[in-house]
Design a protein around this motif. Sequence first.
Motif, PDB file in Angstrom:
ATOM      1  N   GLN A 281       0.800  -1.219   0.000  1.00 55.76           N
ATOM      2  CA  GLN A 281       0.000   0.000   0.000  1.00 55.76           C
ATOM      3  C   GLN A 281       0.835   1.272   0.000  1.00 55.76           C
ATOM      4  O   GLN A 281       0.425   2.293  -0.562  1.00 55.76           O
ATOM      5  CB  GLN A 281      -0.919  -0.015   1.228  1.00 55.76           C
ATOM      6  CG  GLN A 281      -1.725   1.240   1.457  1.00 55.76           C
ATOM      7  CD  GLN A 281      -2.514   1.170   2.752  1.00 55.76           C
ATOM      8  OE1 GLN A 281      -2.318   0.262   3.565  1.00 55.76           O
ATOM      9  NE2 GLN A 281      -3.405   2.126   2.957  1.00 55.76           N
TER      10      GLN A 281
ATOM     11  N   ASP B  86      -6.631  -1.771  -1.483  1.00 56.89           N
ATOM     12  CA  ASP B  86      -5.413  -0.978  -1.288  1.00 56.89           C
ATOM     13  C   ASP B  86      -4.168  -1.703  -1.806  1.00 56.89           C
ATOM     14  O   ASP B  86      -3.121  -1.073  -1.991  1.00 56.89           O
ATOM     15  CB  ASP B  86      -5.244  -0.612   0.187  1.00 56.89           C
ATOM     16  CG  ASP B  86      -5.176  -1.837   1.080  1.00 56.89           C
ATOM     17  OD1 ASP B  86      -6.237  -2.423   1.363  1.00 56.89           O
ATOM     18  OD2 ASP B  86      -4.070  -2.209   1.494  1.00 56.89           O
ATOM     19  N   GLU B  87      -4.263  -3.010  -2.055  1.00 53.70           N
ATOM     20  CA  GLU B  87      -3.138  -3.763  -2.609  1.00 53.70           C
ATOM     21  C   GLU B  87      -3.208  -3.878  -4.125  1.00 53.70           C
ATOM     22  O   GLU B  87      -2.273  -4.402  -4.747  1.00 53.70           O
ATOM     23  CB  GLU B  87      -3.082  -5.170  -2.001  1.00 53.70           C
ATOM     24  CG  GLU B  87      -2.795  -5.188  -0.515  1.00 53.70           C
ATOM     25  CD  GLU B  87      -2.699  -6.607   0.039  1.00 53.70           C
ATOM     26  OE1 GLU B  87      -2.836  -7.569  -0.750  1.00 53.70           O
ATOM     27  OE2 GLU B  87      -2.468  -6.750   1.249  1.00 53.70           O
TER      28      GLU B  87
END
Length: 395
Positions: free
Chosen positions: A268, A301-302
């Motif tokens: 992230q 978020d990844e």
Amino acid sequence: MQARVVESMEDAKQAVPPEPRRVLPAAGMLKLSLGFLLLGVGVGLPAIGLFLARHSEAVAAAAPALFRPCVGAPEEEEALERWIRPPARARHAMADEELLWLASFAPRARGRSGGYPFRRVPKVAFMFLAHGPLPLAPLWERFFRANEGRYSIYVHTMPLYRANFTSDSVFYRRQIPSKNVEWGQMTMCDAERRLLANALLDISNEWFVLVSESCIPLFDFNTTYQYFQNSSQSFVMSIDDPGRDGRGRYNLNMAPEVELEQWRKGWQWFQVDRELAVAIVGDTVYYPKFKEFCRPGCYADEHYIQTMLTIEATHRLANRTVTWVDWSRGGPNAAHPATFGRGDITEEFLRGIREGGACMYNDRNSTMCFLFARKFAPSALEPLLELAPTVLGFG
């Protein structure tokens, strides 16, 4: 402005009846108006109102040419200063939609030298994505000390948290309007975009660094600043993982905007330049797809920024982050990296992070790969402060 005055005057002419009618000159009418005001007690306000109503069009037409502000109109330099001056406070009343729209504006024309047509000192925007308090703030305070004008700070917390930093702190009034964030949800990416958008309102911000409340700087500010300013690429980890936690999270409904072979994964914590920051906040193509179809166990978020930037600007990415973490303690399937407390903080440990890497920087081999590290517990603060002057180079 002059064109509007002429148009109004033409309208006033067309409104005059064809019968001969005496119209007082504009300047004379204004003097007479002032006379009425001085005699207002005897004549009465209704009479003044009647006079102004009859001659309002002519007065309005003449007003731009006759009235001047008390202070005087701003010079061109002052007018430009109004546009380039950063907001005095991080808080504002804009909704997310308004904020993202405003932040997506980007200057296209440049000055003769290819830069900005005014003196601009590029800054690094440090964006803290936190639950609440910043327990390592004293270490960051030392890191930022004596470097005013080369950095800016933005803090995103849970909405109900209110920081209590004093006015002499670099974190004073740097908390932005925030919303709830849930781990693994698209709200995490919303917070990242919210931080980027707020930071983009300062036109001097050139680099945008996402950190958490458990992050620490590994080098002094000047070294960190020069690392970003001299870099030809942004730092976003983006890998093609064929396994369950990579391509296994892909949803076929992502197509055609995102095909399976374009799906990427990465940590992230990113560091991007201004052009890519504008691209992230202005994205209306990939964001809706991720919002609808990337749900647990797809962790947005990844994947969101990693995939979007790989598709749109893969040549701009170094394909790595400059934030160090340790996943070894939890095994290959760990959901969170290791956390380090007081007992872990030694000179050998910190030097190992600073000097033990191998990476590419501007297409050259380098051992200086990480500028920040996480996750550090509050108990690590005291030994970090003790070692900062001799090991980290500041404090």
